[in-house]
Enzyme design. Structure first.
Site, PDB file in Angstrom:
ATOM      1  N   ALA B 716     -12.416 -60.002 -39.012  1.00 22.42           N
ATOM      2  CA  ALA B 716     -12.507 -61.418 -38.655  1.00 22.42           C
ATOM      3  C   ALA B 716     -12.385 -61.618 -37.153  1.00 22.42           C
ATOM      4  O   ALA B 716     -11.791 -60.811 -36.444  1.00 22.42           O
ATOM      5  CB  ALA B 716     -11.403 -62.203 -39.367  1.00 22.42           C
ATOM      6  N   GLY B 720     -12.870 -71.158 -34.631  1.00 21.29           N
ATOM      7  CA  GLY B 720     -12.631 -72.588 -34.477  1.00 21.29           C
ATOM      8  C   GLY B 720     -13.469 -73.251 -33.402  1.00 21.29           C
ATOM      9  O   GLY B 720     -13.939 -74.375 -33.577  1.00 21.29           O
ATOM     10  N   GLU B 721     -13.641 -72.580 -32.290  1.00 24.92           N
ATOM     11  CA  GLU B 721     -14.301 -73.222 -31.169  1.00 24.92           C
ATOM     12  C   GLU B 721     -15.819 -73.027 -31.106  1.00 24.92           C
ATOM     13  O   GLU B 721     -16.542 -73.945 -30.707  1.00 24.92           O
ATOM     14  CB  GLU B 721     -13.628 -72.780 -29.859  1.00 24.92           C
TER      15      GLU B 721
END
Lengths: 759, 759
Positions: B716, B720-721
């Protein structure tokens, strides 16, 4: 210097330092459970049973509930009980009342005053049953039953917390109705041993119930978090133990209960799950914060004092001073709930720390209608030492042997096996005896006035074991924080700081200790059994050592020097022997607290499961004067020589020696939680319960003996419990030396001494 | 299956699961800072400055202090300020007011109403100074000063928190008075590059201030513990960052401040030390709990929204599609306190994730009198992508190149070096472009009605790094608790559970996550920079792995089988391939929670400092219709293909893709925190601030691309951004495709689009 101390170079180990939590406590800044401001708090007050034994017919809360401010009156069925054992399974009486003072209902109100007024208005209908109070007759086959209905859950709470374990076997025959448990520890042919002895002595020793007499009463604050988690902060010796107990009692998973040990205003073994079940069940039921702080009278009547015991002991020795055999029956009062049997530990300790040709000791736990029994500093040990050390003096006297030489001849040494069959790795009882043997008080004991005498006794404590873990983390300001779940009962913060500082390589002021709640703190056991320093201390040593390695790795990267070529000196990491080229620890720490830092946090984790016990021992000399007219005994002086492994902080070690001795004097001469013939507690305040006051405690001379424990941090071992064990025995032997009277019941009150002097 | 997933066998990794904190939030059970009941609470209300720029002459609190319930009116000198930088050093204006809305005083009262009434009665005398509002003119040598007095502490707050770092160099020449910082990132001969290009395009791109628009306003609750420790719980993205900031500001050692991150009602980069300095200083000063919860209007006026930017960019390409050079000046508004410069990140990102023959990008931070600047989801990235992706489309158009093929030809691949000079280990931008390239919306884009168009843009985010640590501990009930300091901004509980469960070998329901306070939790960084899963997740993997080893050791002892011959299956440890002979994990766990247990606690610690970034990328296709009469733009459809490394929980990954795209639509078309010519904020409520409503957000098609990150847990990376970065650019390119209008200012409001259509 023993090997374990070789890396202790900062002068923290073995140096007297001020107790860390002392100032705040003395200044009244410490916020105990009862002091914590809580929004929307409900106050709880227990309703206590009047009869010592009765059928609980009904509870009428109508009048109480009409009182303004009273929110609820809870009875056993309201508590949502799902499991547990002993008192945890029955925090309020169900159908049967088994002692006078047993909580039967809990009044919850918006104010403490309303709760108290409400409690007075709850009408409890009790149908009296015969009260069982005498230990001896309670054991008879045809005795009245101390309890008619079945015990919820079953007995035996925390005996193991205080060091019992190993060697005993359950006796499987049918037990008389009030006998909860009978265990036997035996080896060798006792009959033959006694037969070949040159002298055999025996006695029946009785000790009465006494209270732990902590200053802060039992107290608990409980509430529910919005996610339904039950949160509890209480005056407890073990956060994880409370969590486990509440989870079992309420049928909750571990993560749905969160416990934080609050500052303790004394505990001494007595603060484990007395107030928590009530406050927690009420908070869960009502969905609001609930606090229960016992009144002093409630704490005397409804907590869990140390039980009375009845010890029959017989032992023999040869003229050469060999201990041939010991036989005994050690009866412990388990009160109405069958809880917390000290008789097994007591049976083990009734043999003292000596080698025997044969032994046969039976422990019997008996239900009565006297309160619920709890642990008190070295549970079962003072009565056991009182019995065996009195008889050793008597048999030595009959055989004309020197009491200390006789003990030295038989005392367990490293490599011996105790009666639990476990080999003793290291043990300083011999050294303690030798220290008092050469003391002027002992040497000059024959030159005392006629009504004075000096008694010797040896007390010992096997030491408890329980897994523990710790985290050490270097903060951005270069100071190290130690995190554990340990409740601080006796100033452990000092020891933790010394261990972490020495291991990591920091000054004392650069280390701090914090106690989290069970949600976030690594696991660790109860503060009890004299094991916190021995177990948590070792975990801290490991955690600090791991954190130190990480610091050196950071320094190694920054300085481009191999970790093994670096040293920590004066708050700096520097190349070995290169003072000018160091980097401040704080600067290295700060480098890990930044975005994009290539360095792992400078933290360490340490977990331990000690498997080797480090038994503690203390030899006592007590110097008394006996007033033949009144039976009054005055302790004129007292010497204690205790093997502490290594005194991490001599000031606190001496504090434990002082405190234990003072409590032992209370055991010996003053304290008794007595009941009348109906089982009603006589008195219920410190005005009536005689604790030793300063004028009754003589100057106590402390002799620290250090026989390092190989598995303890820097050689330290448990020191909290050993000092109390031998005190009543030493005073009894001193009374005998002064007056010839052989006391066989505690406390040795003026009336009892006077009576003995008459016979 | 990539190698990193080989040990993920429980089906938790890659399976959509419900968000753990969702139900409580939807049901209103989550207790935010503003909901917490506190005994003895004082309420704080800020007094905000009226003028955009003024000398603060005096503050008269007389009338306020006469109001019943008002306890204190604090001004800057009352806060006990000792250090820090930016806003932390100046939570209340000192002698000078630098924006309209700047807090100048704090009214503390027994009730919120009294605090509000009190705040209205505080008389602030302000002597107006010229307000500096325009970025361009503010940079002139002879510009009015946005700030006359010296800044306390100095600038640049949390830029690094969000992924900046490396490659840039400070420009050392004398700066014009309002220019706080100028940094240059350059390599190669840009003039030559542009000269040999077949087409050169340039543009000036302007983006306005926008607000993070979290639902829960900035809020903090602070109090002092009896030992003087300042305790803070706040709506924050980083407990340790708040601790550090407060320690610096108040001159306290780390252990005298204890911070717990409260549940977050949205943050998006904006919740770092806005309310804490005020509430904390007040609590410390007054010795009582103080809570400050901004009103919505205060949050608009006085928090730290995302700053406006001005980007001049010029780039060239050859007919073959080679990007020869890029040059630009990226100006960021730093507001009145010189805080939080996004311009450096923005400059770096203005080159896009592409290979350039030469680059020369200068970042300029400029002080103005517009509020204090903060971070907002991928700070600086949407403006940068808006600029570069618009120009790439234009130059492709001029050269007759296919926009996606052109990007594919130049996009950074694994092994390339970014303009920060760091080699990219792995990067999925290419795969994202390929996914949207074959999408029907792209393939069929030429068959749309005349007023519709499809735009393509690539957004990327380098990914932040910060050390992190975790503990995993097996409770007595056999369930595993994960402890970190991470604030849960985006449902990280799910990822943490999946990582721990897969690593340890438990079901999802047997793992729980808890967040302690800074006193007891291992260190970990801020929730920001898309790094929580990447860093904390790795730490959890290590901690769970260590705990698993300890479990196997316990099982090994109990079963007398070597650890390597054991396996964890169905909540049991059993000999490899021997189903009938297992022992329940819960039973093994319980064995460690007992007195005398020979087993260490089953716990593990893991610390990490990731050094390799795992940049995230997302390619967007936006399908719009432009109304030529009104300039209104309707987004008809949107496709996002994002490289997420490995979607631990696709449901939450899609949630991030949806949310980021929706916020990008707000950036593109609606949101603007505008000021009038005097620097007065226009509006201050959600009624006036246009967030995208559900009817303005089209169905968003999410295409998950998985290019595993070798150093991320199970592959992973931060997610989020990246999804927000490319949205405004894709919409701008779609508008151009639909209408020919090239937009160069955000938001692309109907008025601006209509105006562009006219030229």
């Amino acid at each position: 210097m023993p090997e374990v101390l070789q890396n202790a170079t900062r002068g923290l180990i073995g140096t007297a330092r001020r107790r860390r939590d002392g100032q705040a406590k003395v200044l009244g800044q410490t916020r105990y459970v009862g002091d914590m401001p809580v929004h929307g708090l409900l106050h709880a007050r227990p309703v206590l049973a009047a009869e010592a034994h009765a059928k609980l017919v009904s509870i009428d809360a109508t009048a109480a509930l009409e009182l303004p401010g009273v929110v609820a009156v809870l009875t056993a069925k309201d508590l949502g009980l799902k499991g547990g054992s002993g008192r945890v399974a029955e925090p309020l009486a169900r159908e049967e009342i088994v002692w006078s003072g047993q909580p039967v209902a809990l009044v919850i109100a918006e104010s403490d005053a309303a709760a108290e007024d409400g409690a007075a208005l709850v009408w409890v209908e009790e149908e009296p049953l015969p009260a069982v109070l005498d230990l001896e007759s309670a054991m008879a086959e045809d005795a009245d039953l101390a309890r008619v209905t079945e015990v919820a859950g079953g007995g035996d709470g925390g005996a193991g917390a205080h060091g019992a374990g190993g060697g005993e076997e359950a006796v499987t025959e049918e037990l008389p109705p009030n006998v909860a448990v009978r265990m036997r520890i035996a080896a060798g042919d006792v009959d033959a041993g006694l037969a070949r002895a040159d002298a055999v002595v025996s006695g029946r020793f009785r000790t009465n119930w006494i209270h732990q007499a902590y200053i802060e009463p039992q107290s608990c604050l409980a509430w529910t978090d919005p996610d339904g988690t039950l949160a509890v902060t209480s005056s407890t010796q073990g956060a994880y133990m409370v969590r486990q107990g509440l989870c079992e009692m309420l049928g909750l998973p571990n993560d749905k209960v969160r416990v934080q040990a609050a500052p303790l205003g004394g505990a001494f073994g007595g603060k484990l799950m007395i107030s928590e079940p009530l406050a927690a069940a009420a908070a869960l039921k009502l969905g609001r914060p609930v606090r229960l702080v016992f009144r002093r009278s409630e704490d005397f009547a409804a907590a869990n004092p140390a039980p009375g015991q009845l010890i029959d002991l017989e032992l023999g020795a040869t003229r050469d001073g060999e201990l041939t055999a010991i036989r005994g029956r050690i009866v412990g009062d388990r009160g109405g709930l069958g809880e917390m049997g000290v008789e097994t530990i007591s049976a083990m300790l009734s043999a003292g720390p000596y080698r025997w040709g044969a032994h046969d000791l039976t422990a019997v736990g008996v239900a009565t209608n006297r309160v619920s029994a709890g642990a008190y500093r070295a549970p079962g040990a003072p009565p056991a030492a009182f019995a065996v050390e009195s008889l050793l003096d008597r048999v030595a006297g009959e055989l004309g042997l020197d009491p200390i030489e006789f003990r030295l001849q038989n005392v367990l040494l490293a490599g011996d096996k105790g009666i639990d069959g476990q080999e003793i790795k290291v043990f300083g009882a011999q050294e303690c005896l030798e220290r008092v043997q050469e003391h002027p008080l002992w040497v000059g004991r024959d030159e005392l006035p006629e009504d004075e005498g000096v008694g010797i006794a040896l007390g010992f404590w096997p030491g408890g074991l329980e897994p523990a873990a710790a985290i050490c983390k270097l903060d951005a300001d270069g100071k190290l924080t130690v995190v554990t779940a340990a409740a601080d009962m006796s100033g452990i913060e000092n020891a933790f700081i010394a261990i972490a500082a020495e291991t990591f390589g920091l000054d004392e002021d650069s280390v701090r200790v914090t106690t989290g709640d069970t949600a976030s703190t690594p696991y660790g056991g109860v503060a009890g059994g004299s094991k916190v320093t021995y177990t948590y201390g070792r975990a801290i040593e490991r955690a600090a050592s791991e954190a130190r390695e990480r610091l050196l790795r950071v320094a190694s990267t920054e300085l481009e020097i191999a970790p093994e070529d670096l040293e920590l000196v004066d708050g700096e990491v520097r190349p070995l022997g290169s003072p000018g080229r160091g980097v401040k620890i704080a600067d290295l720490a700060a480098k890990t607290y930044t975005f994009g830092s290539p360095h792992e946090p400078i933290e360490g984790y340490g977990g331990v499961a000690q498997v080797s016990r480090a038994p503690g021992a203390a030899a006592h000399l007590s110097h008394v004067r006996v007033d033949r007219e009144t039976g009054g005994v005055t302790v004129l002086g007292h010497v204690i020589a205790q093997d502490v492994g290594k005194a991490l902080n001599p000031a606190l070690v001496e504090g434990q020696m002082h405190g234990g001795t003072a409590q032992g004097i209370g055991w010996a001469l003053l304290e008794e939680l007595s009941h009348d013939e109906n089982g009603q507690l006589k008195g219920g305040s410190f005005a009536e319960y005689a604790l030793p006051s300063t004028d009754q405690v003589p100057p106590i001379e402390t002799l620290i003996v250090e026989v390092p424990a190989p598995d303890g941090p820097f050689g330290a071992k448990g020191i909290g419990e050993p000092p109390v064990c031998g005190v009543p025995a030493a005073i009894a032997n001193a009374i005998a030396a002064a007056s010839g009277a052989r006391m066989q019941e505690l406390p040795m009150s003026p009336m009892r001494v006077w009576t003995a002097l008459q016979s």
